[in-house]
Design a protein around this motif. Structure first.
Motif, short mmCIF file in Angstrom:
data_model
loop_
_atom_site.label_atom_id
_atom_site.label_comp_id
_atom_site.label_asym_id
_atom_site.label_seq_id
_atom_site.Cartn_x
_atom_site.Cartn_y
_atom_site.Cartn_z
N LYS A 63 0.53 -1.40 0.12
CA LYS A 63 -0.17 0.22 -0.12
C LYS A 63 1.29 1.12 0.02
O LYS A 63 1.61 0.94 0.89
CB LYS A 63 -1.03 0.19 0.86
N ARG A 64 0.62 1.75 -1.25
CA ARG A 64 1.36 3.44 -1.34
C ARG A 64 0.69 4.04 -3.14
O ARG A 64 0.25 3.64 -3.18
CB ARG A 64 2.80 2.54 -1.70
N PRO A 65 1.42 5.35 -2.70
CA PRO A 65 0.61 5.66 -3.83
C PRO A 65 1.18 5.42 -5.30
O PRO A 65 2.31 5.14 -5.14
CB PRO A 65 1.54 7.10 -2.94
N GLU A 66 0.51 5.43 -5.48
CA GLU A 66 0.26 4.79 -7.03
C GLU A 66 1.56 5.16 -8.18
O GLU A 66 2.21 3.94 -8.30
CB GLU A 66 -0.97 5.57 -8.20
N ALA A 67 2.35 6.00 -8.39
CA ALA A 67 3.52 7.07 -8.79
C ALA A 67 4.71 5.53 -8.25
O ALA A 67 5.57 5.70 -8.76
CB ALA A 67 4.08 7.89 -8.58
N LYS A 68 4.32 5.08 -6.48
CA LYS A 68 5.57 4.23 -6.57
C LYS A 68 5.25 2.68 -7.08
O LYS A 68 6.55 2.16 -6.79
CB LYS A 68 5.86 4.40 -4.88
N GLU A 153 -5.57 0.27 -4.84
CA GLU A 153 -6.78 -0.97 -4.52
C GLU A 153 -8.05 0.47 -3.64
O GLU A 153 -9.26 0.39 -4.37
CB GLU A 153 -7.37 -1.44 -2.92
N GLN A 154 -7.48 1.02 -3.71
CA GLN A 154 -8.76 2.39 -3.53
C GLN A 154 -8.99 3.40 -4.63
O GLN A 154 -10.11 3.99 -4.23
CB GLN A 154 -7.58 3.73 -2.87
N ASN A 155 -8.11 3.49 -5.53
CA ASN A 155 -8.83 3.96 -6.22
C ASN A 155 -9.32 3.12 -7.93
O ASN A 155 -9.44 3.16 -9.49
CB ASN A 155 -7.92 5.05 -7.22
N LEU A 156 -9.01 1.85 -7.30
CA LEU A 156 -9.77 0.65 -8.64
C LEU A 156 -11.52 0.21 -8.82
O LEU A 156 -11.90 0.08 -7.68
CB LEU A 156 -8.78 -0.67 -8.27
N LEU A 184 -3.23 -5.92 -19.11
CA LEU A 184 -2.66 -6.44 -17.14
C LEU A 184 -2.66 -5.37 -16.34
O LEU A 184 -2.72 -4.38 -16.48
CB LEU A 184 -1.96 -7.14 -17.19
N VAL A 185 -4.37 -5.19 -15.92
CA VAL A 185 -4.18 -4.38 -14.76
C VAL A 185 -4.14 -4.80 -13.30
O VAL A 185 -4.10 -6.29 -12.99
CB VAL A 185 -5.89 -4.21 -15.03
N MET A 186 -3.29 -4.04 -12.75
CA MET A 186 -1.87 -4.21 -11.20
C MET A 186 -3.04 -3.80 -10.23
O MET A 186 -2.54 -2.41 -11.15
CB MET A 186 -0.77 -4.69 -11.77
N THR A 187 -2.74 -4.35 -8.93
CA THR A 187 -2.78 -3.04 -8.16
C THR A 187 -1.76 -3.74 -7.39
O THR A 187 -1.21 -4.41 -7.54
CB THR A 187 -4.11 -3.55 -7.17
N GLU A 188 -1.36 -3.30 -5.79
CA GLU A 188 -0.63 -3.06 -4.94
C GLU A 188 -1.41 -5.02 -3.96
O GLU A 188 -0.60 -5.78 -3.55
CB GLU A 188 -0.54 -2.66 -3.65
N LYS A 189 -1.86 -5.19 -4.66
CA LYS A 189 -2.28 -6.84 -4.38
C LYS A 189 -3.08 -7.82 -5.48
O LYS A 189 -2.98 -9.09 -4.70
CB LYS A 189 -4.04 -6.66 -3.47
N GLN A 190 -4.03 -7.37 -6.30
CA GLN A 190 -4.15 -8.71 -6.72
C GLN A 190 -4.16 -7.86 -8.90
O GLN A 190 -3.23 -6.82 -8.85
CB GLN A 190 -5.83 -8.20 -7.08
N ALA A 191 -4.71 -8.35 -9.63
CA ALA A 191 -3.62 -9.08 -11.28
C ALA A 191 -4.36 -9.05 -11.65
O ALA A 191 -5.75 -10.63 -11.28
CB ALA A 191 -2.75 -8.67 -11.45
#
Length: 705
Positions: A63-68, A153-156, A184-191
């Motif tokens: 969990k961190r800013p998207e830019a990271k 996850e927050q802005n998905l 492929l869509v990716m977040t800090e938890k899922q894809a």
């Protein structure tokens, strides 16, 4: 275009089943990436410095800013490509890179739109571009294998489908040889995987990238596959050297046909017709030549299951003037259901499986909106209408008349083939003794649909019966094609920039407001008997006369079709009246063509007399006033300036230019005087302020979207 795309993809998402990953993803990766197996992928994860086996997590991905998140995901893609030795693929961090779009007609030069996918899987090879072209910059949708997106996850949100769809849409448009596009869509938890194709969107179940790292790597390998066919490319369209080819049959005779190479006749290898939509038929047309040098057109499209095969209809119209003719066909390729790996699974409600069709057709000129003179346009338009009648006489109704589906004939085309109707995807063969099918708003191209077709959306929603779709609906569509061109182009075929607001309305309004807009455009000027002036400045008074006469012909039919108690019609009942209807429209056009040629002959004579006078040293007699529509490139430029444009295309306003006055006489309109004897009452209308007295009169100010 995002709101339009959102509406287009709405309710089209099909979800994968539980077995999809093992059945499709694993299978396609193993078949296309050398050295991959469950054990090799597991070993890759265990040995990768970014993966913490004890904590079961990817380092830097939390969990961190998207830019990271861009950098760690990009590094993981790079290591997968390197470790599995995937050739001709690279990943680029493009979240700050503006990638150019290509929208609609290339003549409009709409290259100022840009988007920025987060990760861009770059591809090269014979299916992407010429071997002799250095793909620079690499961040170009022409070379995009898979556009990928990173979110938290927050802005998905569900809007992610539309956002990625914008990128996928550019891949379809700029490449021309895609059956589908992966993302492929990716977040800090899922894809999860998205597949965009002509039925909309297919979405996989998500995987937990930390607890299921091997599945995540499988996803990366899939969107980076070295096999173009796995990425959704049609490998029968390819580059060799600096030329692009399509491999296809040379004839429709199954006993003698052979596969040959057709060379695409554009230096950039692009199609000359393409549909902007993702979902739908996805029609693409290429101008090609066979090994003997004979020029042909190859048409690709995706027909819905249950529709009559276009090749069968084309066989029935063989030899008809004004109708595109078939040479060969190919219709045995995998459907959307197969390409998704979802054979036997239900699609969302209202969506049918689609099958790819490839046709080789006789060659013609460009689409009718690529005309170069008023005479060329009017003659092509006239012969296309006559071609439509020829089909109708064979009990075939086109149902999708649009600027894309009328081609200008070859330079030496004889009368009757100066313009041809193509694309029978939506055409139907009509029963002679049974009731015709009702109009359906899902049939045709929105901007050119008849009012009855548009209004069927509301009627069907309320359970009301709809009038039959007949030849009059298509003749109305021809009318909108005429208006579209005469109101949006100069007399030498240059598109106005910005285009008239009526173009925007007809493309974007919802069905109820679009029906109102078109009713107002046709019925109000006819009903009040007032003078109109929509196209005089662009094309001259003669074309305004055609528009008014055509409008007067349509008005009573539109009023009749708007009644709710219409009984379904039978084809035989329409035979007699349809002859009169076609004759009326063709007389309007033939009269105009004769007068236009007389005008041009007189102008040429005046020019010769003036030149002769100059040669003899006499002062030339004054030239007659030229038509308000420009007839030369220099006139086109001066016309644009008068209409409020400078050389940079910036909008200006010239309120001192009065609207041109119309002559009282209207010789063309008198050809349909019997159709307009009973005047309709002018009625209050929701769109009156936008399209009434001030509608494009004089065109003094350039209109924006």
């Amino acid at each position: 275009m995002t709101p339009i795309l959102e509406e287009e993809l709405k309710d089209s998402i099909q979800m994968a089943d539980e077995e999809y990953f093992q059945r499709v993803v694993v299978g396609r990766v193993h078949s296309s990436v050398r050295g991959t197996s469950e054990s090799s992928i597991k070993a890759f994860v265990e040995q990768h410095p970014q993966y913490d086996c004890k904590r079961k997590s990817w380092k830097g991905v939390y969990k961190r800013p998207e830019a990271k998140l861009y950098s760690p995901f990009c590094e993981l893609f790079e290591s997968v490509i390197e470790d599995f030795k995937i050739e001709n693929r690279a990943v680029i961090d493009t979240h700050k890179t503006e990638v150019h779009h290509r929208e609609g007609s290339e003549r409009l030069g709409n290259n100022d739109v840009k988007t920025s996918p987060d990760l861009f899987v770059f591809g090269k090879g014979s299916n992407f571009h010429s071997e002799k072209i250095d793909p620079s910059p690499q961040a170009n949708y022409t070379y995009c294998a898979s556009p990928c997106e990173v979110k938290t996850e927050q802005n998905l949100k569900e809007g992610i489908v539309t956002q990625v769809g914008v990128y996928a849409r550019q891949c379809f448009i700029q490449q021309g040889n895609r059956k589908y596009v992966y993302s492929l869509v990716m977040t800090e938890k899922q894809a999860f995987l998205l597949q965009f194709d002509r039925n909309g969107v297919f979405r996989s179940l998500p995987v937990d990238i930390h607890k299921e790292p091997e599945k995540f790597v499988y996803f990366i390998l899939l969107v980076c596959s070295p096999d173009p066919s796995v990425l959704g490319f049609d490998t029968n369209i390819y580059w060799r050297g600096d030329k692009r080819y399509i491999e296809m049959f040379d004839t429709d005779d199954t006993d003698t046909r052979a596969r040959i190479e057709y060379e695409i006749l554009r230096v950039d290898g692009r199609p000359f017709i393409f549909r902007r939509n993702i979902r739908g038929r996805g029609t693409v047309c290429w101008k090609v030549k066979d090994p003997t040098g004979k020029v042909r057109i190859i048409k690709d499209s995706w027909q819905a299951d249950g529709r009559a095969l276009e090749k069968d209809l084309l066989k029935k119209v063989q030899g008809l003037k004004g109708v595109g003719q078939m040479v060969a066909c190919e219709d045995d390729r995998p459907s959307i259901e197969v390409l998704r790996g979802m054979e036997g699974h239900d699609l969302p409600d209202g969506i049918s499986d689609r099958f790819p069709r490839r046709l080789v057709l006789e060659a013609y000129g460009n689409t009718i909106d690529n005309f170069t003179s008023r005479t060329q346009f009017l003659c092509a338009f006239r012969d296309a209408v006559a071609g439509h009648q020829n089909m109708w006489n064979k009990n075939i109704l086109h149902r999708d008349i649009s600027t894309n589906n009328i081609l200008i004939g070859e330079d030496d085309a004889e009368d009757g083939n100066r313009g041809v109707v193509i694309d029978l995807d939506m055409a139907v063969e009509l029963p002679r003794l049974a009731s015709l099918a009702g109009v359906d708003f899902r049939t045709g191209t929105k901007a050119f649909q008849s009012i009855a077709v548009i209004a069927s959306a509301e009627a069907r929603a309320k359970g009301r019966k709809c009038p039959s779709h007949d030849h009059l609906d298509d003749l109305e569509s021809f009318f909108y094609v005429f208006c579209w061109i005469c109101m949006g182009y100069t007399a030498i075929g240059l598109p106005l920039d910005p285009p008239p607001d009526i173009h925007t309305r007809w493309e974007t309004l919802d069905e109820p407001n679009l029906a109102v807009s078109k009713e107002h455009f046709i019925l109000v000027p006819h009903g009040r008997g007032s003078e109109t002036d929509e196209v005089t400045q662009n094309f001259g008074q003669l074309f305004q006369d055609v528009l008014d006469a055509y409008r007067s012909f349509l008005a009573p039919h539109i009023s009749r079709k708007s009644k709710r108690d219409l009984k379904p019609q039978i084809l035989e009942e329409l035979q007699s009246s349809s002859k009169t209807d076609y004759a009326t429209v063709l007389t309007i056009l033939d009269t105009a063509i004769t007068k236009l040629k007389e005008e041009e002959t007189e102008e040429e004579s005046e020019k010769r007399r003036s030149l002769q006078a100059l040669i003899l040293g006499r002062r030339p007699s004054p030239m007659p006033s030229p038509p308000r529509g420009p007839s030369s490139p220099s006139e086109g430029r001066s016309s644009s300036l008068k209409r409020g444009r400078n050389d940079r295309g910036d909008a200006t306003v010239d309120d001192d230019v009065p609207p041109p006055k119309r002559p009282q006489s209207n010789s063309v309109s008198r050809t349909v005087s019997t159709a307009s004897e009973s005047r309709m009452q002018t009625r209050s209308h929701p769109m009156q302020s936008g399209e009434g007295k001030g509608r494009l009169r004089g065109r003094a100010a350039a209109r924006g979207k």
